[in-house]
Design a protein around this motif. Structure first.
Motif, short mmCIF file in Angstrom:
data_model
loop_
_atom_site.label_atom_id
_atom_site.label_comp_id
_atom_site.label_asym_id
_atom_site.label_seq_id
_atom_site.Cartn_x
_atom_site.Cartn_y
_atom_site.Cartn_z
N LEU A 97 0.85 -1.19 0.00
CA LEU A 97 0.00 0.00 0.00
C LEU A 97 0.89 1.25 0.00
O LEU A 97 2.05 1.20 0.40
N LEU A 98 0.33 2.36 -0.43
CA LEU A 98 1.08 3.62 -0.43
C LEU A 98 1.50 4.03 0.98
O LEU A 98 2.48 4.74 1.17
N SER A 99 0.78 3.55 1.98
CA SER A 99 1.11 3.84 3.38
C SER A 99 2.34 3.08 3.85
O SER A 99 2.84 3.32 4.95
N GLY A 100 2.84 2.12 3.04
CA GLY A 100 4.01 1.34 3.40
C GLY A 100 3.68 -0.02 3.98
O GLY A 100 4.57 -0.82 4.24
N VAL A 101 2.40 -0.32 4.19
CA VAL A 101 1.98 -1.60 4.73
C VAL A 101 2.01 -2.65 3.62
O VAL A 101 1.49 -2.43 2.53
N LYS A 102 2.63 -3.80 3.92
CA LYS A 102 2.70 -4.90 2.97
C LYS A 102 1.74 -6.00 3.44
O LYS A 102 1.78 -6.40 4.60
N TYR A 140 -9.60 -2.68 -1.20
CA TYR A 140 -8.57 -1.66 -1.35
C TYR A 140 -8.71 -1.02 -2.73
O TYR A 140 -8.59 -1.72 -3.74
N GLN A 144 -4.90 3.48 -3.49
CA GLN A 144 -4.16 3.22 -2.25
C GLN A 144 -3.05 2.19 -2.43
O GLN A 144 -2.29 1.93 -1.52
N LYS A 146 0.39 0.74 -4.14
CA LYS A 146 1.62 1.07 -4.87
C LYS A 146 1.92 -0.01 -5.90
O LYS A 146 2.21 0.30 -7.04
#
Length: 155
Positions: A97-102, A140, A144, A146
Protein backbone atom coordinates in the motif's frame (compact mmCIF):
# COMPACT_ATOMS: atom_id res chain seq x y z
CA UNK A 1 14.57 7.00 -30.84
CA UNK A 2 11.78 4.71 -32.03
CA UNK A 3 8.24 5.48 -30.87
CA UNK A 4 7.06 2.75 -28.47
CA UNK A 5 3.45 3.55 -29.39
CA UNK A 6 4.15 2.28 -32.91
CA UNK A 7 5.55 -0.97 -31.47
CA UNK A 8 2.53 -1.41 -29.19
CA UNK A 9 0.08 -0.71 -32.05
CA UNK A 10 1.76 -3.30 -34.31
CA UNK A 11 1.87 -5.82 -31.43
CA UNK A 12 -1.81 -5.35 -30.63
CA UNK A 13 -2.74 -5.80 -34.28
CA UNK A 14 -0.79 -9.06 -34.38
CA UNK A 15 -2.35 -10.31 -31.15
CA UNK A 16 -5.97 -9.77 -32.22
CA UNK A 17 -7.99 -12.94 -31.85
CA UNK A 18 -5.69 -14.36 -29.17
CA UNK A 19 -5.73 -14.09 -25.39
CA UNK A 20 -2.40 -12.20 -25.45
CA UNK A 21 -2.19 -8.54 -24.46
CA UNK A 22 0.48 -5.87 -24.01
CA UNK A 23 1.55 -5.09 -20.46
CA UNK A 24 4.19 -2.48 -21.23
CA UNK A 25 6.79 -1.22 -23.64
CA UNK A 26 10.00 0.65 -22.85
CA UNK A 27 12.77 2.04 -25.00
CA UNK A 28 16.29 3.01 -23.89
CA UNK A 29 18.37 5.82 -25.38
CA UNK A 30 20.24 3.17 -27.40
CA UNK A 31 16.94 2.13 -29.08
CA UNK A 32 16.71 -1.12 -27.09
CA UNK A 33 12.98 -1.84 -26.99
CA UNK A 34 11.47 -4.24 -24.45
CA UNK A 35 7.87 -5.28 -25.04
CA UNK A 36 6.21 -7.14 -22.17
CA UNK A 37 3.16 -9.26 -22.91
CA UNK A 38 0.84 -11.45 -20.87
CA UNK A 39 -2.06 -13.79 -21.46
CA UNK A 40 -5.25 -14.90 -19.77
CA UNK A 41 -3.72 -18.41 -19.71
CA UNK A 42 0.05 -18.57 -20.25
CA UNK A 43 2.68 -17.15 -22.59
CA UNK A 44 5.05 -19.56 -24.29
CA UNK A 45 8.43 -18.69 -25.73
CA UNK A 46 7.14 -19.55 -29.21
CA UNK A 47 4.50 -16.82 -28.91
CA UNK A 48 7.19 -14.28 -27.94
CA UNK A 49 9.43 -15.29 -30.85
CA UNK A 50 6.58 -15.19 -33.38
CA UNK A 51 5.39 -11.79 -32.19
CA UNK A 52 8.93 -10.41 -32.29
CA UNK A 53 9.36 -11.55 -35.90
CA UNK A 54 6.02 -10.07 -36.94
CA UNK A 55 6.81 -6.71 -35.33
CA UNK A 56 10.29 -6.51 -36.86
CA UNK A 57 8.84 -7.30 -40.31
CA UNK A 58 6.67 -4.16 -40.07
CA UNK A 59 9.61 -1.77 -39.68
CA UNK A 60 12.31 -0.65 -42.10
CA UNK A 61 15.68 -1.34 -40.45
CA UNK A 62 17.37 1.22 -42.71
CA UNK A 63 15.08 3.93 -41.38
CA UNK A 64 14.82 2.93 -37.72
CA UNK A 65 17.55 0.81 -36.15
CA UNK A 66 16.42 -0.82 -32.91
CA UNK A 67 16.83 -3.94 -30.84
CA UNK A 68 13.57 -5.68 -29.85
CA UNK A 69 13.01 -8.03 -26.94
CA UNK A 70 9.56 -9.56 -26.46
CA UNK A 71 9.11 -11.13 -23.03
CA UNK A 72 6.27 -12.42 -20.91
CA UNK A 73 5.39 -10.77 -17.62
CA UNK A 74 7.21 -12.83 -15.03
CA UNK A 75 5.68 -14.36 -11.94
CA UNK A 76 7.32 -11.80 -9.64
CA UNK A 77 6.51 -8.80 -11.80
CA UNK A 78 4.03 -6.14 -10.78
CA UNK A 79 0.47 -6.40 -12.03
CA UNK A 80 -0.43 -3.49 -14.30
CA UNK A 81 -3.70 -4.45 -15.99
CA UNK A 82 -7.08 -5.52 -14.69
CA UNK A 83 -6.82 -8.67 -16.84
CA UNK A 84 -3.75 -9.70 -14.85
CA UNK A 85 -5.64 -9.23 -11.58
CA UNK A 86 -8.63 -11.23 -12.83
CA UNK A 87 -6.35 -14.08 -13.87
CA UNK A 88 -5.10 -14.35 -10.26
CA UNK A 89 -8.49 -14.35 -8.49
CA UNK A 90 -8.34 -17.07 -5.84
CA UNK A 91 -4.53 -16.98 -5.74
CA UNK A 92 -2.21 -15.49 -3.12
CA UNK A 93 -0.82 -12.03 -3.86
CA UNK A 94 1.52 -9.57 -2.17
CA UNK A 95 0.29 -5.97 -2.04
CA UNK A 96 2.24 -2.88 -1.00
CA UNK A 97 0.00 0.00 0.00
CA UNK A 98 1.08 3.62 -0.43
CA UNK A 99 1.11 3.84 3.38
CA UNK A 100 4.01 1.34 3.40
CA UNK A 101 1.98 -1.60 4.73
CA UNK A 102 2.70 -4.90 2.97
CA UNK A 103 -0.10 -7.49 2.85
CA UNK A 104 0.06 -11.12 1.77
CA UNK A 105 -3.46 -12.32 1.07
CA UNK A 106 -5.79 -14.20 -1.25
CA UNK A 107 -7.19 -12.10 -4.10
CA UNK A 108 -10.97 -12.52 -3.97
CA UNK A 109 -12.20 -9.92 -6.45
CA UNK A 110 -10.89 -7.30 -8.88
CA UNK A 111 -12.71 -4.60 -10.83
CA UNK A 112 -12.00 -1.12 -12.22
CA UNK A 113 -12.11 0.51 -8.76
CA UNK A 114 -9.91 -1.86 -6.76
CA UNK A 115 -9.39 -5.29 -5.27
CA UNK A 116 -10.80 -7.36 -2.40
CA UNK A 117 -8.36 -9.34 -0.27
CA UNK A 118 -8.84 -12.03 2.41
CA UNK A 119 -6.18 -12.65 5.02
CA UNK A 120 -5.71 -13.62 8.65
CA UNK A 121 -5.14 -10.90 11.22
CA UNK A 122 -4.78 -10.96 14.99
CA UNK A 123 -7.72 -9.19 16.61
CA UNK A 124 -9.12 -8.84 20.08
CA UNK A 125 -12.07 -11.19 20.51
CA UNK A 126 -14.70 -10.36 23.07
CA UNK A 127 -14.45 -12.60 26.13
CA UNK A 128 -10.84 -13.61 25.38
CA UNK A 129 -7.66 -12.31 26.97
CA UNK A 130 -5.40 -12.85 23.96
CA UNK A 131 -5.80 -11.73 20.42
CA UNK A 132 -6.80 -14.48 18.02
CA UNK A 133 -6.32 -15.03 14.31
CA UNK A 134 -9.44 -13.96 12.46
CA UNK A 135 -9.97 -14.07 8.69
CA UNK A 136 -10.78 -10.58 7.43
CA UNK A 137 -11.91 -9.45 4.00
CA UNK A 138 -11.07 -5.90 2.98
CA UNK A 139 -11.49 -3.81 -0.13
CA UNK A 140 -8.57 -1.66 -1.35
CA UNK A 141 -9.02 0.95 -4.10
CA UNK A 142 -6.22 1.12 -6.69
CA UNK A 143 -5.40 4.70 -5.57
CA UNK A 144 -4.16 3.22 -2.25
CA UNK A 145 -2.00 0.52 -3.86
CA UNK A 146 1.62 1.07 -4.87
CA UNK A 147 2.07 -2.40 -6.42
CA UNK A 148 0.68 -5.93 -6.45
CA UNK A 149 2.55 -9.13 -7.30
CA UNK A 150 1.70 -12.80 -7.46
CA UNK A 151 2.89 -14.44 -4.24
CA UNK A 152 4.77 -17.75 -4.36
CA UNK A 153 5.34 -19.57 -1.09
CA UNK A 154 8.35 -21.88 -1.31
CA UNK A 155 7.76 -23.48 2.09
Amino acid sequence: MIDTKKIVDVAEQNMEGTDLFVVGCTCSHANEVELTIDSDTSVGIDACVELSRRIEACFDREEEDFSLTVASAGIGSELKHLRQYKKLIGSPVEVLLLSGVKITARLDEANEEGITLSYEEKQAVEGRKRKELVTVTRRYPFVQIKWTREWLDFK
